[in-house]
Structures are given as structure tokens and as C-alpha cells.
Write a protein that holds these residues in place. Structure first.
Motif, mmCIF file in Angstrom:
data_model
loop_
_atom_site.group_PDB
_atom_site.id
_atom_site.type_symbol
_atom_site.label_atom_id
_atom_site.label_comp_id
_atom_site.label_asym_id
_atom_site.label_seq_id
_atom_site.Cartn_x
_atom_site.Cartn_y
_atom_site.Cartn_z
ATOM 1 N N LEU A 22 0.915 -1.162 0.073
ATOM 2 C CA LEU A 22 0.082 -0.008 0.015
ATOM 3 C C LEU A 22 0.734 1.328 -0.024
ATOM 4 O O LEU A 22 0.421 2.299 -0.642
ATOM 5 C CB LEU A 22 -0.933 -0.122 1.253
ATOM 6 C CG LEU A 22 -1.838 1.010 1.230
ATOM 7 C CD1 LEU A 22 -2.675 1.310 -0.047
ATOM 8 C CD2 LEU A 22 -2.814 1.136 2.699
ATOM 9 N N GLN A 25 2.336 1.967 -3.464
ATOM 10 C CA GLN A 25 1.343 2.753 -4.090
ATOM 11 C C GLN A 25 1.218 3.957 -3.734
ATOM 12 O O GLN A 25 1.210 4.927 -4.817
ATOM 13 C CB GLN A 25 -0.036 1.942 -4.170
ATOM 14 C CG GLN A 25 -0.234 0.526 -4.393
ATOM 15 C CD GLN A 25 -1.310 -0.237 -4.081
ATOM 16 O OE1 GLN A 25 -2.590 0.495 -3.861
ATOM 17 N NE2 GLN A 25 -1.467 -1.464 -3.955
ATOM 18 N N LEU A 26 0.958 4.292 -2.648
ATOM 19 C CA LEU A 26 0.969 5.685 -2.154
ATOM 20 C C LEU A 26 2.137 6.451 -2.863
ATOM 21 O O LEU A 26 1.988 7.644 -3.151
ATOM 22 C CB LEU A 26 1.096 5.707 -0.668
ATOM 23 C CG LEU A 26 0.661 7.172 -0.161
ATOM 24 C CD1 LEU A 26 0.257 7.044 1.278
ATOM 25 C CD2 LEU A 26 1.739 8.014 0.038
ATOM 26 N N GLU A 29 1.694 7.163 -6.589
ATOM 27 C CA GLU A 29 0.876 8.247 -6.888
ATOM 28 C C GLU A 29 1.349 9.532 -6.520
ATOM 29 O O GLU A 29 0.908 10.575 -7.247
ATOM 30 C CB GLU A 29 -0.580 7.816 -6.278
ATOM 31 C CG GLU A 29 -1.363 8.803 -6.656
ATOM 32 C CD GLU A 29 -2.868 8.119 -6.572
ATOM 33 O OE1 GLU A 29 -3.864 8.962 -6.783
ATOM 34 O OE2 GLU A 29 -3.010 7.097 -5.665
ATOM 35 N N ARG A 99 -7.195 10.719 2.610
ATOM 36 C CA ARG A 99 -8.173 9.839 3.091
ATOM 37 C C ARG A 99 -8.326 8.342 2.296
ATOM 38 O O ARG A 99 -8.671 7.352 2.866
ATOM 39 C CB ARG A 99 -9.515 10.491 2.971
ATOM 40 C CG ARG A 99 -10.854 9.988 3.732
ATOM 41 C CD ARG A 99 -10.639 9.864 5.339
ATOM 42 N NE ARG A 99 -10.056 8.869 5.723
ATOM 43 C CZ ARG A 99 -10.040 8.529 6.959
ATOM 44 N NH1 ARG A 99 -9.786 9.644 8.182
ATOM 45 N NH2 ARG A 99 -9.663 7.417 7.740
ATOM 46 N N LYS A 100 -8.068 8.447 0.985
ATOM 47 C CA LYS A 100 -8.160 7.389 0.321
ATOM 48 C C LYS A 100 -7.363 6.329 0.723
ATOM 49 O O LYS A 100 -7.798 4.911 0.787
ATOM 50 C CB LYS A 100 -7.725 7.790 -1.431
ATOM 51 C CG LYS A 100 -7.769 6.596 -2.178
ATOM 52 C CD LYS A 100 -7.483 6.892 -3.693
ATOM 53 C CE LYS A 100 -6.347 7.416 -3.840
ATOM 54 N NZ LYS A 100 -6.087 7.639 -5.438
ATOM 55 N N TYR A 101 -6.087 6.630 0.894
ATOM 56 C CA TYR A 101 -4.953 5.566 1.335
ATOM 57 C C TYR A 101 -5.218 5.174 2.836
ATOM 58 O O TYR A 101 -5.259 4.000 3.022
ATOM 59 C CB TYR A 101 -3.464 6.244 1.058
ATOM 60 C CG TYR A 101 -3.269 6.122 -0.097
ATOM 61 C CD1 TYR A 101 -2.789 4.630 -0.646
ATOM 62 C CD2 TYR A 101 -3.426 6.968 -1.074
ATOM 63 C CE1 TYR A 101 -2.446 4.665 -2.185
ATOM 64 C CE2 TYR A 101 -3.152 6.790 -2.292
ATOM 65 C CZ TYR A 101 -2.556 5.648 -2.725
ATOM 66 O OH TYR A 101 -2.080 5.326 -4.120
ATOM 67 N N ASP A 103 -8.314 4.817 4.207
ATOM 68 C CA ASP A 103 -9.339 3.905 4.157
ATOM 69 C C ASP A 103 -9.068 2.720 3.546
ATOM 70 O O ASP A 103 -9.618 1.660 3.640
ATOM 71 C CB ASP A 103 -10.523 4.587 3.264
ATOM 72 C CG ASP A 103 -11.212 5.556 4.333
ATOM 73 O OD1 ASP A 103 -10.938 5.792 5.733
ATOM 74 O OD2 ASP A 103 -11.974 6.433 3.798
ATOM 75 N N LYS A 104 -8.019 2.387 2.612
ATOM 76 C CA LYS A 104 -7.473 1.353 2.137
ATOM 77 C C LYS A 104 -6.565 0.710 3.041
ATOM 78 O O LYS A 104 -6.514 -0.806 2.899
ATOM 79 C CB LYS A 104 -6.374 1.749 0.783
ATOM 80 C CG LYS A 104 -7.213 1.958 -0.320
ATOM 81 C CD LYS A 104 -6.054 2.316 -1.591
ATOM 82 C CE LYS A 104 -6.857 2.643 -2.769
ATOM 83 N NZ LYS A 104 -5.788 2.484 -4.002
ATOM 84 N N SER A 105 -6.149 1.311 4.240
ATOM 85 C CA SER A 105 -5.472 0.338 5.217
ATOM 86 C C SER A 105 -6.275 -0.057 6.228
ATOM 87 O O SER A 105 -7.600 0.023 6.435
ATOM 88 C CB SER A 105 -4.418 1.416 6.002
ATOM 89 O OG SER A 105 -4.980 2.296 6.755
ATOM 90 N N GLU A 106 -5.899 -0.953 7.086
ATOM 91 C CA GLU A 106 -6.348 -1.505 8.262
ATOM 92 C C GLU A 106 -6.825 -0.600 9.276
ATOM 93 O O GLU A 106 -7.438 -0.768 10.533
ATOM 94 C CB GLU A 106 -5.745 -2.722 8.818
ATOM 95 C CG GLU A 106 -4.389 -2.362 9.293
ATOM 96 C CD GLU A 106 -3.821 -3.792 9.568
ATOM 97 O OE1 GLU A 106 -4.030 -4.388 10.677
ATOM 98 O OE2 GLU A 106 -2.678 -3.950 9.199
ATOM 99 N N GLY A 108 -8.003 2.879 8.912
ATOM 100 C CA GLY A 108 -8.836 3.772 8.559
ATOM 101 C C GLY A 108 -9.581 4.476 9.467
ATOM 102 O O GLY A 108 -9.783 5.620 9.758
#
Length: 214
Positions: A22, A25-26, A29, A99-101, A103-106, A108
Motif C-alpha cells: 500500500l 502505491q502511495l 501516486e 483519506r483514500k489511502y 481507508d485502504k489500510s486497516e 482507516g
């Protein structure tokens, strides 16, 4: 500032914990879409932040300076199950990206964003903290310290980033518009001299200080 050769730096990274997917990916981007991507903590420093947080196992974390959320996610890895991380940033354009990342994590539900001036927000937060990460405007580092020190639990940790400032802290004279360098010099002295904390400055990336409340 690079303190090690590129080969040694690569060796250090390769023999440290892997960077979670993750966060990879962050990073990608951030470099594609966001200005000043070098502000990211990055793989190695991120694993250092994660390790420190896991050792502390904090119930409450305060982060001053969110950027795109990389360091918050690293610090959140050490949170207690019902712990919370409060992160503050003044850049409205980055809120949805963060917030997108998150919420993608455990983590959030455990990460709370605050938008605005940290000097105004910190006094309104009704928490004491086990771990604080300062990585915002350098001119206010000393003020942030004074705002949080009485709300830091005994044995709590303050992490301060960029305290070597690409080596400019060795300068004896400054350009007229350079307010950050003298502010960091004063902050480093504050951490060394304040009897309420014990401090070690690590030459990691641009300098990372660990200060423990006595």
C-alpha cells in the motif's frame, strides 16, 4: 543530504523490513500527482517510524504535518487496538488523497484528519499522547514542542524530522529570507537543553530526533 554512499544506502534499505505494498502505491501516486514528492518519509525512514511506534505501542499519536499520509500509515502500525492517530495539515487539496489511502489500510477508522493551522488545532484536541511526530513548518517546531510537552505522557516520545536541514544547521550566517535554518538550530538546542526530555539525534535522511519525556 546523503550521509552514506548510494551503495551503502541501498544495502541498508535491502536489509531492513520490506515496504508494504500500500505504501509503494502511495509513493507512486505521490510522485505522479503531487508537488514536492521528496517530502515523503520513504521506505527506510518509514520502516524506522513503524518500528519506533511498535516499540512504544501508543494509545494516542499526534502527527503535525500529514502531507500525503505516508508517515501516518507507518506510525499507525504500532497503535493499540483501540488507539487513535490524529494528524494535522493545512493543505486542503491533499485531504481526499490522504483519506483514500487511510481507508485502504486497516487503520482507516483509527486515523483522524484535522485541516487547518496546527497552532490553533492542537489546543482544541482533548488528548494526552504517547507518541508525537513533528514534520511541518520548521519555523514553528519550538512552538509545537511547547504546546505538546505537557500533554505528552511520561515515557512518551517526540519524533522530529528534518532537524539537519540538508546540513544548513552548520551555517553561521543565513540569507535574509531563510527563517527555517535559525529556527531549527534553536529547536535542536531546545531539545538538548530542556530537562524534561532526553534526546538522541539520528542522521537518518535529513535528520530524525528521538526525544523521550522523563
Amino acid at each position: 543530504m546523503q550521509f552514506l554512499s548510494e551503495e551503502l544506502d541501498t544495502y541498508v534499505t535491502n536489509h531492513s523490513e520490506e515496504e508494504p505494498e500500500l505504501l509503494q502505491q502511495l509513493t507512486r501516486e505521490t510522485y505522479q500527482k503531487i508537488l514536492q514528492p521528496r517530502m515523503l518519509s520513504g521506505h527506510y525512514q518509514g520502516r524506522v517510524l513503524s518500528m519506533i511506534s511498535k516499540l512504544v505501542n501508543p494509545k494516542n499519536i499526534l502527527e503535525i504535518g500529514t502531507y500525503t499520509g505516508y508517515s501516518a500509515l507507518c506510525l499507525a502500525e504500532g497503535l493499540q487496538k483501540k488507539g487513535e492517530l490524529h494528524t494535522i495539515d493545512s493543505n486542503e487539496e491533499l485531504v481526499d488523497f490522504q483519506r483514500k489511502y487511510f481507508d485502504k489500510s486497516e487503520f482507516g477508522n483509527q486515523i483522524h484528519q484535522h485541516l487547518g493551522n496546527a497552532l490553533d488545532i492542537i489546543p482544541k484536541l482533548d488528548n494526552s499522547y504517547d507518541l508525537v511526530f513533528i514534520d511541518a513548518d520548521k519555523e514553528n517546531y519550538s512552538t509545537y514542542f511547547k504546546l505538546i510537552i505537557d500533554r505528552l505522557n511520561p515515557g512518551g516520545i517526540i519524533l522530529s524530522d528534518n532537524v539537519l536541514w540538508s546540513g544548513k544547521i552548520l551555517n553561521t550566517s543565513f540569507k535574509k529570507d531563510d527563517t527555517a535554518t535559525p529556527a531549527l538550530i534553536a529547536y535542536n538546542k531546545l531539545l538538548k537543553d530542556d530537562p524534561r526530555v532526553e534526546t538522541v539525534l539520528l542522521p537518518i535522511r535529513d535528520g530524525l530526533t528521538i526525544s523521550r519525556k522523563r
